[in-house]
Motif scaffolding. Sequence first.
Motif, PDB file in Angstrom:
ATOM      1  N   SER A 139       0.851  -1.186   0.000  1.00 50.69           N
ATOM      2  CA  SER A 139       0.000   0.000   0.000  1.00 50.69           C
ATOM      3  C   SER A 139       0.885   1.233   0.000  1.00 50.69           C
ATOM      4  CB  SER A 139      -0.916   0.021   1.226  1.00 50.69           C
ATOM      5  OG  SER A 139      -1.772  -1.105   1.255  1.00 50.69           O
ATOM      6  N   THR A 140       0.375   2.314  -0.588  1.00 50.79           N
ATOM      7  CA  THR A 140       1.092   3.586  -0.569  1.00 50.79           C
ATOM      8  C   THR A 140       0.257   4.615   0.180  1.00 50.79           C
ATOM      9  OG1 THR A 140       0.127   4.271  -2.687  1.00 50.79           O
ATOM     10  CG2 THR A 140       2.241   3.100  -2.744  1.00 50.79           C
ATOM     11  N   ILE A 141       0.916   5.590   0.760  1.00 51.00           N
ATOM     12  CA  ILE A 141       0.239   6.654   1.489  1.00 51.00           C
ATOM     13  C   ILE A 141       0.829   7.991   1.059  1.00 51.00           C
ATOM     14  CG2 ILE A 141       1.805   6.375   3.462  1.00 51.00           C
ATOM     15  CD1 ILE A 141      -0.542   7.232   5.251  1.00 51.00           C
ATOM     16  N   ASP A 142      -0.051   8.947   0.758  1.00 45.09           N
ATOM     17  CA  ASP A 142       0.381  10.259   0.295  1.00 45.09           C
ATOM     18  C   ASP A 142      -0.296  11.340   1.135  1.00 45.09           C
ATOM     19  OD1 ASP A 142       2.037   9.988  -2.359  1.00 45.09           O
ATOM     20  OD2 ASP A 142       0.418   8.516  -2.503  1.00 45.09           O
ATOM     21  N   LEU A 143       0.500  12.299   1.589  1.00 46.90           N
ATOM     22  CA  LEU A 143       0.034  13.420   2.395  1.00 46.90           C
ATOM     23  C   LEU A 143       0.212  14.708   1.609  1.00 46.90           C
ATOM     24  CD1 LEU A 143      -0.739  14.910   5.072  1.00 46.90           C
ATOM     25  CD2 LEU A 143       1.678  14.717   5.715  1.00 46.90           C
ATOM     26  N   SER A 144      -0.835  15.537   1.556  1.00 41.14           N
ATOM     27  CA  SER A 144      -0.746  16.815   0.856  1.00 41.14           C
ATOM     28  C   SER A 144      -1.537  17.871   1.607  1.00 41.14           C
ATOM     29  CB  SER A 144      -1.269  16.688  -0.578  1.00 41.14           C
ATOM     30  OG  SER A 144      -2.626  16.262  -0.588  1.00 41.14           O
ATOM     31  N   THR A 145      -1.193  19.138   1.371  1.00 45.88           N
ATOM     32  CA  THR A 145      -1.859  20.268   2.012  1.00 45.88           C
ATOM     33  C   THR A 145      -2.876  20.876   1.060  1.00 45.88           C
ATOM     34  OG1 THR A 145       0.105  20.765   3.330  1.00 45.88           O
ATOM     35  CG2 THR A 145      -1.510  22.524   3.078  1.00 45.88           C
ATOM     36  N   LEU A 146      -4.092  21.076   1.557  1.00 50.81           N
ATOM     37  CA  LEU A 146      -5.127  21.719   0.758  1.00 50.81           C
ATOM     38  C   LEU A 146      -5.055  23.235   0.901  1.00 50.81           C
ATOM     39  CD1 LEU A 146      -8.104  19.294   1.541  1.00 50.81           C
ATOM     40  CD2 LEU A 146      -6.515  19.224  -0.384  1.00 50.81           C
ATOM     41  N   ASN A 147      -4.831  23.715   2.108  1.00 53.80           N
ATOM     42  CA  ASN A 147      -4.664  25.141   2.341  1.00 53.80           C
ATOM     43  C   ASN A 147      -4.178  25.348   3.767  1.00 53.80           C
ATOM     44  OD1 ASN A 147      -7.086  25.572   4.200  1.00 53.80           O
ATOM     45  ND2 ASN A 147      -8.116  24.823   2.362  1.00 53.80           N
ATOM     46  N   GLY A 148      -3.676  26.565   4.057  1.00 50.81           N
ATOM     47  CA  GLY A 148      -3.256  26.893   5.410  1.00 50.81           C
ATOM     48  C   GLY A 148      -1.789  27.226   5.518  1.00 50.81           C
ATOM     49  N   PRO A 149      -1.382  27.876   6.619  1.00 51.20           N
ATOM     50  CA  PRO A 149       0.016  28.284   6.795  1.00 51.20           C
ATOM     51  C   PRO A 149       0.970  27.145   7.119  1.00 51.20           C
ATOM     52  CG  PRO A 149      -1.274  28.842   8.734  1.00 51.20           C
ATOM     53  CD  PRO A 149      -2.245  28.345   7.713  1.00 51.20           C
ATOM     54  N   LEU A 150       0.471  26.045   7.666  1.00 48.75           N
ATOM     55  CA  LEU A 150       1.326  24.891   7.954  1.00 48.75           C
ATOM     56  C   LEU A 150       1.275  23.948   6.766  1.00 48.75           C
ATOM     57  CD1 LEU A 150       3.109  23.255   9.910  1.00 48.75           C
ATOM     58  CD2 LEU A 150       1.001  22.199  10.778  1.00 48.75           C
ATOM     59  N   MET A 151       2.381  23.807   6.062  1.00 48.88           N
ATOM     60  CA  MET A 151       2.440  22.997   4.852  1.00 48.88           C
ATOM     61  C   MET A 151       3.001  21.612   5.176  1.00 48.88           C
ATOM     62  SD  MET A 151       1.267  25.158   2.679  1.00 48.88           S
ATOM     63  CE  MET A 151       1.634  24.334   1.126  1.00 48.88           C
ATOM     64  N   LEU A 152       2.268  20.584   4.820  1.00 52.20           N
ATOM     65  CA  LEU A 152       2.676  19.197   5.051  1.00 52.20           C
ATOM     66  C   LEU A 152       2.625  18.436   3.735  1.00 52.20           C
ATOM     67  CD1 LEU A 152       0.562  18.435   8.263  1.00 52.20           C
ATOM     68  CD2 LEU A 152       2.933  19.243   8.170  1.00 52.20           C
ATOM     69  N   SER A 153       3.612  17.578   3.508  1.00 50.50           N
ATOM     70  CA  SER A 153       3.618  16.729   2.321  1.00 50.50           C
ATOM     71  C   SER A 153       4.463  15.503   2.609  1.00 50.50           C
ATOM     72  CB  SER A 153       4.175  17.479   1.105  1.00 50.50           C
ATOM     73  OG  SER A 153       5.519  17.860   1.324  1.00 50.50           O
ATOM     74  N   GLY A 154       4.231  14.439   1.862  1.00 51.73           N
ATOM     75  CA  GLY A 154       5.034  13.238   2.058  1.00 51.73           C
ATOM     76  C   GLY A 154       4.478  12.044   1.320  1.00 51.73           C
ATOM     77  N   HIS A 155       5.280  10.998   1.282  1.00 50.75           N
ATOM     78  CA  HIS A 155       4.908   9.753   0.604  1.00 50.75           C
ATOM     79  C   HIS A 155       5.474   8.584   1.408  1.00 50.75           C
ATOM     80  CE1 HIS A 155       4.066   6.901  -2.639  1.00 50.75           C
ATOM     81  NE2 HIS A 155       5.304   6.434  -2.457  1.00 50.75           N
ATOM     82  N   GLY A 156       4.710   7.485   1.461  1.00 47.88           N
ATOM     83  CA  GLY A 156       5.177   6.318   2.189  1.00 47.88           C
ATOM     84  C   GLY A 156       4.693   5.024   1.564  1.00 47.88           C
ATOM     85  N   ALA A 157       5.208   3.920   2.074  1.00 41.45           N
ATOM     86  CA  ALA A 157       4.832   2.593   1.590  1.00 41.45           C
ATOM     87  C   ALA A 157       4.641   1.662   2.784  1.00 41.45           C
ATOM     88  CB  ALA A 157       5.904   2.038   0.655  1.00 41.45           C
ATOM     89  N   ILE A 158       3.673   0.765   2.651  1.00 41.12           N
ATOM     90  CA  ILE A 158       3.350  -0.186   3.718  1.00 41.12           C
ATOM     91  C   ILE A 158       3.293  -1.584   3.135  1.00 41.12           C
ATOM     92  CG2 ILE A 158       1.666  -0.827   5.495  1.00 41.12           C
ATOM     93  CD1 ILE A 158       0.622   2.045   5.390  1.00 41.12           C
ATOM     94  N   THR A 159       4.014  -2.511   3.734  1.00 41.40           N
ATOM     95  CA  THR A 159       3.944  -3.924   3.383  1.00 41.40           C
ATOM     96  C   THR A 159       3.592  -4.715   4.634  1.00 41.40           C
ATOM     97  OG1 THR A 159       6.264  -4.438   3.850  1.00 41.40           O
ATOM     98  CG2 THR A 159       5.759  -3.518   1.679  1.00 41.40           C
ATOM     99  N   ALA A 160       3.537  -6.016   4.498  1.00 43.28           N
ATOM    100  CA  ALA A 160       3.191  -6.856   5.642  1.00 43.28           C
ATOM    101  C   ALA A 160       4.236  -6.788   6.746  1.00 43.28           C
ATOM    102  CB  ALA A 160       2.998  -8.303   5.187  1.00 43.28           C
ATOM    103  N   THR A 161       5.464  -6.434   6.403  1.00 42.18           N
ATOM    104  CA  THR A 161       6.551  -6.446   7.390  1.00 42.18           C
ATOM    105  C   THR A 161       7.193  -5.091   7.640  1.00 42.18           C
ATOM    106  OG1 THR A 161       8.130  -7.036   5.647  1.00 42.18           O
ATOM    107  CG2 THR A 161       7.104  -8.853   6.879  1.00 42.18           C
ATOM    108  N   THR A 162       6.992  -4.120   6.749  1.00 46.44           N
ATOM    109  CA  THR A 162       7.663  -2.830   6.906  1.00 46.44           C
ATOM    110  C   THR A 162       6.699  -1.670   6.649  1.00 46.44           C
ATOM    111  OG1 THR A 162       8.376  -2.749   4.590  1.00 46.44           O
ATOM    112  CG2 THR A 162       9.866  -3.787   6.181  1.00 46.44           C
ATOM    113  N   THR A 163       7.000  -0.546   7.275  1.00 47.59           N
ATOM    114  CA  THR A 163       6.281   0.702   7.039  1.00 47.59           C
ATOM    115  C   THR A 163       7.299   1.832   6.972  1.00 47.59           C
ATOM    116  OG1 THR A 163       4.323  -0.070   8.248  1.00 47.59           O
ATOM    117  CG2 THR A 163       4.539   2.306   7.920  1.00 47.59           C
TER     118      THR A 163
END
Length: 259
Positions: free
Chosen positions: A197-221
């Motif tokens: 599985s993949t996970i993506d974080l993004s900012t829609l609006n606001g002064p605090l900007m967050l972003s990122g990308h990740g991956a999840i498997t049965a054994t690792t995150t």
Amino acid sequence: MNSGWRRLLAVLPWLVIAVVSCGVTLVAMMPAAWITPQFAKATQGHVNLIEPAGSLWHGSAALVLAAGPDAGAGTLLPGRVQWQTAFWPLLTGHLSMSMRQTPAMPDPIQVAAAPRGAMISAGQIAVPAALLAGLGAPFNTLDLHGAVQLSWTPWRLLGARTYGQLVVTLTDMSSRVSPVKPLGSYRVALQAQGDTSTIDLSTLNGPLMLSGHGAITATTTSFHGKASAVGAASDNLAGLLNLLGRPTGDGAIALDYTR
């Protein structure tokens, strides 16, 4: 044929009717408590039904959502989950249920299960921001407030593989550790693609900007992202940024997690 056999043959239909009637009555009155542990088991404690009432066919229970496997740290949603189970599909080894949580879930969802897989229809539900505290640090420290909504596409489970998309929308979030309110609105998308599985974080609006990308498997995150502040609120967000991660030297904070 002697009289004993004749009496037995005369009574036999009534015995069959009595047995069938008792069996149907027992099945119809099967308590709701029989089904509630299955949700906790299937979701590894993330979805828990407590205080069940009614039967397997027409019942209800309180819904507890836990961000982690510890159901004791879960969040109790107002209202109750109500369900209806179809009888005839069970005769072919299939489960067909209609479920709805009032008032958080506007439309009912359908749950279908067979020996080789299961499916949950698309839906959405509003949840308390307190649910995020179950993720642990730093969310339990931030004590976030705001509107949180979960929405998902049809979710399919084929053996140990999962397919579907879950989107978490966080609107007008604020924190007790920051004077800036709101911090912003954000979108988290989880895409299940079988074994990974993949996970993506993004900012829609606001002064605090967050972003990122990740991956999840049965054994690792793993997750790699960054946080930064923009506009006049930058100085007031310095303390909050230090709680989120380590400085990268360019005014941003690294949001890194690996397990």
